[in-house]
Design a protein around this motif. Structure first.
Motif, PDB file in Angstrom:
ATOM      1  N   LEU A 260       7.414 -28.772 -27.156  1.00 45.96           N
ATOM      2  CA  LEU A 260       8.063 -27.863 -25.693  1.00 45.96           C
ATOM      3  C   LEU A 260       6.695 -26.836 -27.189  1.00 45.96           C
ATOM      4  N   ASP A 261       6.453 -26.709 -28.539  1.00 48.52           N
ATOM      5  CA  ASP A 261       5.527 -25.801 -28.470  1.00 48.52           C
ATOM      6  C   ASP A 261       4.518 -25.316 -28.123  1.00 48.52           C
ATOM      7  N   PHE A 262       3.793 -26.879 -28.157  1.00 52.60           N
ATOM      8  CA  PHE A 262       2.334 -27.147 -27.102  1.00 52.60           C
ATOM      9  C   PHE A 262       2.340 -26.565 -26.243  1.00 52.60           C
ATOM     10  N   TYR A 263       3.645 -27.055 -25.095  1.00 52.52           N
ATOM     11  CA  TYR A 263       3.564 -26.984 -23.566  1.00 52.52           C
ATOM     12  C   TYR A 263       4.053 -25.003 -23.603  1.00 52.52           C
ATOM     13  N   ASP A 264       4.320 -24.462 -24.552  1.00 48.64           N
ATOM     14  CA  ASP A 264       5.090 -22.958 -23.635  1.00 48.64           C
ATOM     15  C   ASP A 264       3.692 -22.097 -24.808  1.00 48.64           C
ATOM     16  N   GLY A 265       2.648 -22.839 -24.868  1.00 45.58           N
ATOM     17  CA  GLY A 265       1.816 -21.627 -26.119  1.00 45.58           C
ATOM     18  C   GLY A 265       0.375 -21.785 -25.476  1.00 45.58           C
ATOM     19  N   LEU A 266       0.842 -22.513 -24.144  1.00 48.07           N
ATOM     20  CA  LEU A 266      -1.041 -23.311 -22.831  1.00 48.07           C
ATOM     21  C   LEU A 266      -0.573 -21.594 -21.663  1.00 48.07           C
ATOM     22  N   GLU A 267      -1.982 -21.419 -21.884  1.00 45.20           N
ATOM     23  CA  GLU A 267      -1.624 -20.446 -20.550  1.00 45.20           C
ATOM     24  C   GLU A 267      -0.772 -20.912 -19.236  1.00 45.20           C
ATOM     25  N   GLU A 268      -0.788 -19.963 -18.359  1.00 43.56           N
ATOM     26  CA  GLU A 268      -0.149 -20.512 -17.157  1.00 43.56           C
ATOM     27  C   GLU A 268      -0.940 -21.486 -16.243  1.00 43.56           C
ATOM     28  N   ASP A 269      -2.625 -21.234 -16.276  1.00 45.49           N
ATOM     29  CA  ASP A 269      -2.761 -21.951 -15.535  1.00 45.49           C
ATOM     30  C   ASP A 269      -2.996 -23.724 -16.344  1.00 45.49           C
ATOM     31  N   ASP A 270      -2.870 -23.891 -17.622  1.00 44.91           N
ATOM     32  CA  ASP A 270      -3.018 -25.386 -18.252  1.00 44.91           C
ATOM     33  C   ASP A 270      -1.638 -25.821 -18.145  1.00 44.91           C
ATOM     34  N   GLN A 271      -0.488 -24.837 -17.699  1.00 42.32           N
ATOM     35  CA  GLN A 271       0.503 -25.340 -17.107  1.00 42.32           C
ATOM     36  C   GLN A 271       1.054 -26.098 -16.213  1.00 42.32           C
ATOM     37  N   ASN A 272       0.732 -25.111 -14.979  1.00 39.47           N
ATOM     38  CA  ASN A 272       0.774 -25.930 -13.765  1.00 39.47           C
ATOM     39  C   ASN A 272      -0.865 -26.824 -13.362  1.00 39.47           C
ATOM     40  N   LEU A 273      -1.723 -26.834 -14.542  1.00 46.49           N
ATOM     41  CA  LEU A 273      -2.235 -27.894 -14.168  1.00 46.49           C
ATOM     42  C   LEU A 273      -1.472 -29.321 -14.124  1.00 46.49           C
ATOM     43  N   ILE A 274      -0.600 -29.687 -15.570  1.00 49.05           N
ATOM     44  CA  ILE A 274      -0.289 -30.398 -16.019  1.00 49.05           C
ATOM     45  C   ILE A 274       1.069 -30.671 -15.032  1.00 49.05           C
ATOM     46  N   ASP A 275       1.455 -29.626 -14.821  1.00 49.98           N
ATOM     47  CA  ASP A 275       3.006 -29.566 -13.945  1.00 49.98           C
ATOM     48  C   ASP A 275       2.014 -30.678 -13.056  1.00 49.98           C
ATOM     49  N   ASP A 276       1.104 -30.260 -11.996  1.00 51.98           N
ATOM     50  CA  ASP A 276       0.678 -31.107 -10.707  1.00 51.98           C
ATOM     51  C   ASP A 276       0.278 -32.239 -11.131  1.00 51.98           C
ATOM     52  N   ALA A 277      -0.340 -32.617 -12.414  1.00 57.06           N
ATOM     53  CA  ALA A 277      -0.812 -33.898 -12.831  1.00 57.06           C
ATOM     54  C   ALA A 277       0.081 -34.874 -12.317  1.00 57.06           C
ATOM     55  N   ILE A 278       1.580 -33.993 -13.297  1.00 56.71           N
ATOM     56  CA  ILE A 278       2.865 -34.763 -13.309  1.00 56.71           C
ATOM     57  C   ILE A 278       2.215 -35.070 -12.123  1.00 56.71           C
ATOM     58  N   ASP A 279       2.604 -34.283 -10.944  1.00 56.83           N
ATOM     59  CA  ASP A 279       3.278 -34.397  -9.979  1.00 56.83           C
ATOM     60  C   ASP A 279       2.339 -35.608  -8.911  1.00 56.83           C
ATOM     61  N   VAL A 280       1.163 -35.539  -9.240  1.00 58.39           N
ATOM     62  CA  VAL A 280       1.208 -37.214  -8.297  1.00 58.39           C
ATOM     63  C   VAL A 280       0.518 -38.190  -9.399  1.00 58.39           C
ATOM     64  N   ALA A 281       1.072 -37.721 -10.259  1.00 57.39           N
ATOM     65  CA  ALA A 281       1.164 -39.455 -11.489  1.00 57.39           C
ATOM     66  C   ALA A 281       2.698 -40.224 -10.375  1.00 57.39           C
ATOM     67  N   PHE A 282       3.636 -39.251 -10.400  1.00 56.28           N
ATOM     68  CA  PHE A 282       4.734 -39.412 -10.068  1.00 56.28           C
ATOM     69  C   PHE A 282       4.857 -40.203  -8.577  1.00 56.28           C
ATOM     70  N   ASP A 283       3.949 -39.843  -7.325  1.00 52.74           N
ATOM     71  CA  ASP A 283       4.353 -39.861  -6.588  1.00 52.74           C
ATOM     72  C   ASP A 283       3.221 -41.505  -6.361  1.00 52.74           C
ATOM     73  N   TYR A 284       1.872 -41.134  -7.415  1.00 53.61           N
ATOM     74  CA  TYR A 284       1.506 -42.974  -7.689  1.00 53.61           C
ATOM     75  C   TYR A 284       1.706 -43.785  -8.078  1.00 53.61           C
ATOM     76  N   ILE A 285       2.830 -43.463  -8.975  1.00 58.95           N
ATOM     77  CA  ILE A 285       3.558 -44.883  -9.845  1.00 58.95           C
ATOM     78  C   ILE A 285       4.382 -45.364  -8.905  1.00 58.95           C
ATOM     79  N   THR A 286       5.442 -44.738  -8.327  1.00 62.04           N
ATOM     80  CA  THR A 286       6.685 -45.502  -6.958  1.00 62.04           C
ATOM     81  C   THR A 286       5.939 -45.622  -6.140  1.00 62.04           C
ATOM     82  N   ALA A 287       4.626 -45.111  -5.799  1.00 54.29           N
ATOM     83  CA  ALA A 287       4.099 -46.070  -4.715  1.00 54.29           C
ATOM     84  C   ALA A 287       3.433 -47.654  -5.397  1.00 54.29           C
TER      85      ALA A 287
END
Length: 358
Positions: A260-287
């Motif tokens: 949590l400290d790591f994630y909260d300490g990131l710039e918004e761009d990096d948080q969005n980067l992580i969230d987007d990568a999670i979304d892509v990986a979710f769609d990939y793994i369910t397929a």
């Protein structure tokens, strides 16, 4: 269920049937020393540990996440499969302390930290229909709104949860009803609700670290365990059991978290980067999992032609399904302050998923 790396257990388990724990501890200690020695100033290298091997479901998800992060930023992601940094409890401690930035771990283990997460072990709660299941995990208010604050209390940012496949029993004897599990020592994760579930099924639940399961089955200390088909195949659990039984009682769930400290300490761009990568990986793994269960069962049958793979009929499942209400009541008793709210919301989310698919 759970969990472990894709070792050739028949090669790694000593002749006396016990794991080489000294070797494993030395291996984990060496790997941790390497991790700890990495400069804290190297903030562009993110460390991510998970409970499976690279070619198993969690490993595939992690690799897709890494691919997305590295393709869309200057950051690097270092992956640590199961066993390289110790057991599940070890990687959770490392994630909470900030040694790891990301961790993938089943609620089966985090249930000790977050009692409400044990809801995923109420039998026959999750649907068997794959479309409904994916819709639930993607859109669930319980997962996306109620669980994140509970994880945050433990120093974790909940990024996503996803299903890994239908849970099946592997046993040394055939199972057609609860009476067949009488006095059967059945390995479970160290999760109170899973223990209660297998008690209600008629078995003698026996919590064991994953690294000890193959040897315990080989020597008769236990007579059964549960996992998805891909994991039974990759870890060769079929070598030390003779029967696979599909009760339809659950689907294995896992959760990806960040410190949590790591994630909260990131710039918004990096948080969005992580969230987007999670979304892509979710769609990939369910397929990726489409058809995986049947392919894995076919491989098991090819490797051990004598094994029986049985799908219980609705009539045969009925006495197992009858235990769900008692296990649900136990969850409400031990599942934490928000147990009722979580359970009610999950049922509403599951109904919504069923309606969306219908």
């Amino acid at each position: 269920m759970q969990r472990g790396a894709r070792w050739n257990y028949s090669a790694w388990v000593p002749e006396d049937g016990r794991n080489s724990m000294t070797y494993n501890k030395l291996l984990a200690a060496s790997a941790l020393a390497i991790v700890a020695g990495t400069s804290a100033a190297s903030a562009d290298t993110w460390r991510y540990a998970f409970e499976e091997a690279m070619d198993e479901v969690q490993g595939k998800f992690a690799q897709k996440f890494k691919e997305e992060i590295e393709a869309n930023s200057d950051h690097q992601v270092q992956l640590f499969p199961f066993g390289t940094l110790g057991e599940s409890s070890d990687i959770m401690e490392q994630a909470q302390s900030g040694i790891l930035q990301f961790v993938d771990q089943s609620p089966g283990f985090t249930g000790a930290l977050i009692p409400e997460a044990q809801v995923f072990f109420v039998p026959y709660l999750l649907p068997q229909d794959e479309g409904e299941l994916v819709s639930f995990f993607k859109n669930s208010k319980a997962i996306n709104e109620l669980f994140p604050p509970l994880y945050a209390e433990q120093g974790l940012e909940l990024l996503t949860m996803f299903p890994e496949g239908e849970v099946m029993m592997t046993t040394t004897g055939p199972v057609k009803g609860p009476e067949d599990l009488n006095e059967v020592k059945f390995r479970v994760m160290t999760n109170p609700l899973l223990v209660e579930s297998y008690k209600s099924f008629g078995a003698t639940p026996t919590p064991l670290p994953w690294g000890e399961v193959y040897g315990a089955l080989q020597t008769g200390i236990i007579q059964g365990q549960e996992n998805p088909a891909f994991f039974i195949e990759s870890t060769k659990m079929y070598e030390v059991t003779d029967h696979i039984t599909r009760l339809g009682h659950n689907n294995f769930t896992t959760a990806v978290m960040a410190n949590l400290d790591f994630y909260d300490g990131l710039e918004e761009d990096d948080q969005n980067l992580i969230d987007d990568a999670i979304d892509v990986a979710f769609d990939y793994i369910t397929a990726y999992q489409d058809g995986l269960t049947e392919k894995s069962l076919e491989k098991i049958k090819e490797a051990k032609t004598s094994i029986t793979i049985t799908t219980l009929t609705e009539e045969e499942r009925a006495p197992f399904m009858a235990t769900a209400q008692d296990v649900e009541a136990e969850f409400l008793d031990i599942g934490g302050d928000q147990a009722q709210e979580i359970l009610d919301q999950m049922k509403a989310d599951l109904n919504a998923a069923a309606g969306a698919e219908g």
